[in-house]
Design an enzyme around this catalytic site. Sequence first.
Site, PDB file in Angstrom:
ATOM      1  N   ASP A  34      72.550  -1.232  45.617  1.00  0.00           N
ATOM      2  CA  ASP A  34      71.103  -0.998  45.501  1.00  0.00           C
ATOM      3  C   ASP A  34      70.778  -0.346  44.155  1.00  0.00           C
ATOM      4  OD1 ASP A  34      72.134   1.486  46.074  1.00  0.00           O
ATOM      5  OD2 ASP A  34      70.772   1.910  47.756  1.00  0.00           O
ATOM      6  N   SER A  35      71.830  -0.100  43.332  1.00  0.00           N
ATOM      7  CA  SER A  35      71.609   0.286  41.935  1.00  0.00           C
ATOM      8  C   SER A  35      70.879  -0.834  41.190  1.00  0.00           C
ATOM      9  CB  SER A  35      72.936   0.620  41.251  1.00  0.00           C
ATOM     10  OG  SER A  35      73.894  -0.401  41.492  1.00  0.00           O
ATOM     11  N   ASP A  85      74.749  -3.660  49.656  1.00  0.00           N
ATOM     12  CA  ASP A  85      74.123  -2.426  50.142  1.00  0.00           C
ATOM     13  C   ASP A  85      72.947  -2.717  51.071  1.00  0.00           C
ATOM     14  OD1 ASP A  85      75.288  -0.027  49.338  1.00  0.00           O
ATOM     15  OD2 ASP A  85      74.439  -0.158  47.314  1.00  0.00           O
ATOM     16  N   LYS A 122      77.298  -2.317  53.071  1.00  0.00           N
ATOM     17  CA  LYS A 122      77.592  -0.889  52.833  1.00  0.00           C
ATOM     18  C   LYS A 122      76.341  -0.091  53.190  1.00  0.00           C
ATOM     19  CE  LYS A 122      77.950   1.076  48.459  1.00  0.00           C
ATOM     20  NZ  LYS A 122      76.881   2.090  48.487  1.00  0.00           N
ATOM     21  N   GLU A 134      74.827   4.257  53.484  1.00  0.00           N
ATOM     22  CA  GLU A 134      75.075   5.651  53.106  1.00  0.00           C
ATOM     23  C   GLU A 134      74.982   6.562  54.323  1.00  0.00           C
ATOM     24  OE1 GLU A 134      72.386   6.727  49.941  1.00  0.00           O
ATOM     25  OE2 GLU A 134      73.122   5.131  48.622  1.00  0.00           O
ATOM     26  N   GLU A 171      81.265   9.285  46.241  1.00  0.00           N
ATOM     27  CA  GLU A 171      80.552   9.380  44.959  1.00  0.00           C
ATOM     28  C   GLU A 171      80.372  10.835  44.549  1.00  0.00           C
ATOM     29  OE1 GLU A 171      77.082   6.899  44.620  1.00  0.00           O
ATOM     30  OE2 GLU A 171      76.469   7.833  42.721  1.00  0.00           O
TER      31      GLU A 171
HETATM   32  O1  KIV Z   1      74.497   0.978  44.373  1.00  0.00           O
HETATM   33  C1  KIV Z   1      75.569   1.181  43.793  1.00  0.00           C
HETATM   34  O2  KIV Z   1      75.824   0.689  42.676  1.00  0.00           O
HETATM   35  C2  KIV Z   1      76.540   2.044  44.437  1.00  0.00           C
HETATM   36  C3  KIV Z   1      77.746   2.452  43.648  1.00  0.00           C
HETATM   37  C4  KIV Z   1      77.372   3.519  42.685  1.00  0.00           C
HETATM   38  C5  KIV Z   1      78.869   2.848  44.500  1.00  0.00           C
HETATM   39  O3  KIV Z   1      76.369   2.415  45.557  1.00  0.00           O
END
Ligand code: KIV
Length: 271
Positions: A51-52, A90, A120, A122, A189
């Site tokens: 989600d980055s 994510d 994934k 959180e 992280e």
């Molecule tokens: O969204 C992302 O890029 C991440 C990584 C920093 C692990 O969750």
Amino acid sequence: MSVHSEIKKITTETLRKMKFDKEKITMLTAYDFTTAKMVDAGGVDAILVGDSASNVMAGFETTLPITLDHMIYHAQCVVRGVDRALVVVDLPFGSYQSNPEKALESSVRIMKESQAHAIKLEGGSEVEESIRKIVNAGIPVMGHLGLTPQSIFQFGTYKVRAKEDEEAEKLLKDAKLLEELGCFALVLEKIPAALAKKVSESISIPTIGIGAGPDCDGQVLVYHDMVGMNQGFSPKFLRRYLDLYTEITGAVSEFVKDVKAVDFPNEKESY
Ligand code: KIV
């Protein structure tokens, strides 16, 4: 994953075996077809459609604004470019926190519409029931503890997490819980290296660190950061392998100069 392919695909089982064999796991982010193709060809074991994307693709300050539809679009593009790596996507903010049914629904959409291999999310005990439901539906889940950027407004800063005993103890407990719930791996992280080592030695599933020291079972970086496209982002944990910001802006300047000077296109470049 085509059953007719010659290429040996990476699976969640491969990652578990890598931890067992003490072979480090590599993961990078990708959000589009062309990058995913290069990252896969470079030999990473897993590609994270993180989600980055909210930051590096859409230009938002945080990861919070990106939607499930956006994540599915990015995941579809990535999956089309990948032959070997495990593709993990994510669950974006708001697509799983409210209740386990919604979490499962969002995960099913990602798996069905993008054909990625895993999701994934959180958090630890706060999302226990959601993880249970998703895993029970046969969807592989990667956990994410420590600095969890979807909670940034609760944390207030992007500083290192779990430096104090109380938070470190909760993190270790959460890591054990995620293992027990059936997560196949866990991102750690921005936590102290000693804590990441302790967590990695305490659970049988692989840990993949970002800013969590060398003793995690693998490492992940955001692609745009590691190839130096993001000049403004320089955390201590980041190693830049290229300076693409300078390379690309330089190439663009050359193009502008050549066109202005009527040097491009030349005779050979014309029909
Ligand atoms: O969204 C992302 O890029 C991440 C990584 C920093 C692990 O969750």
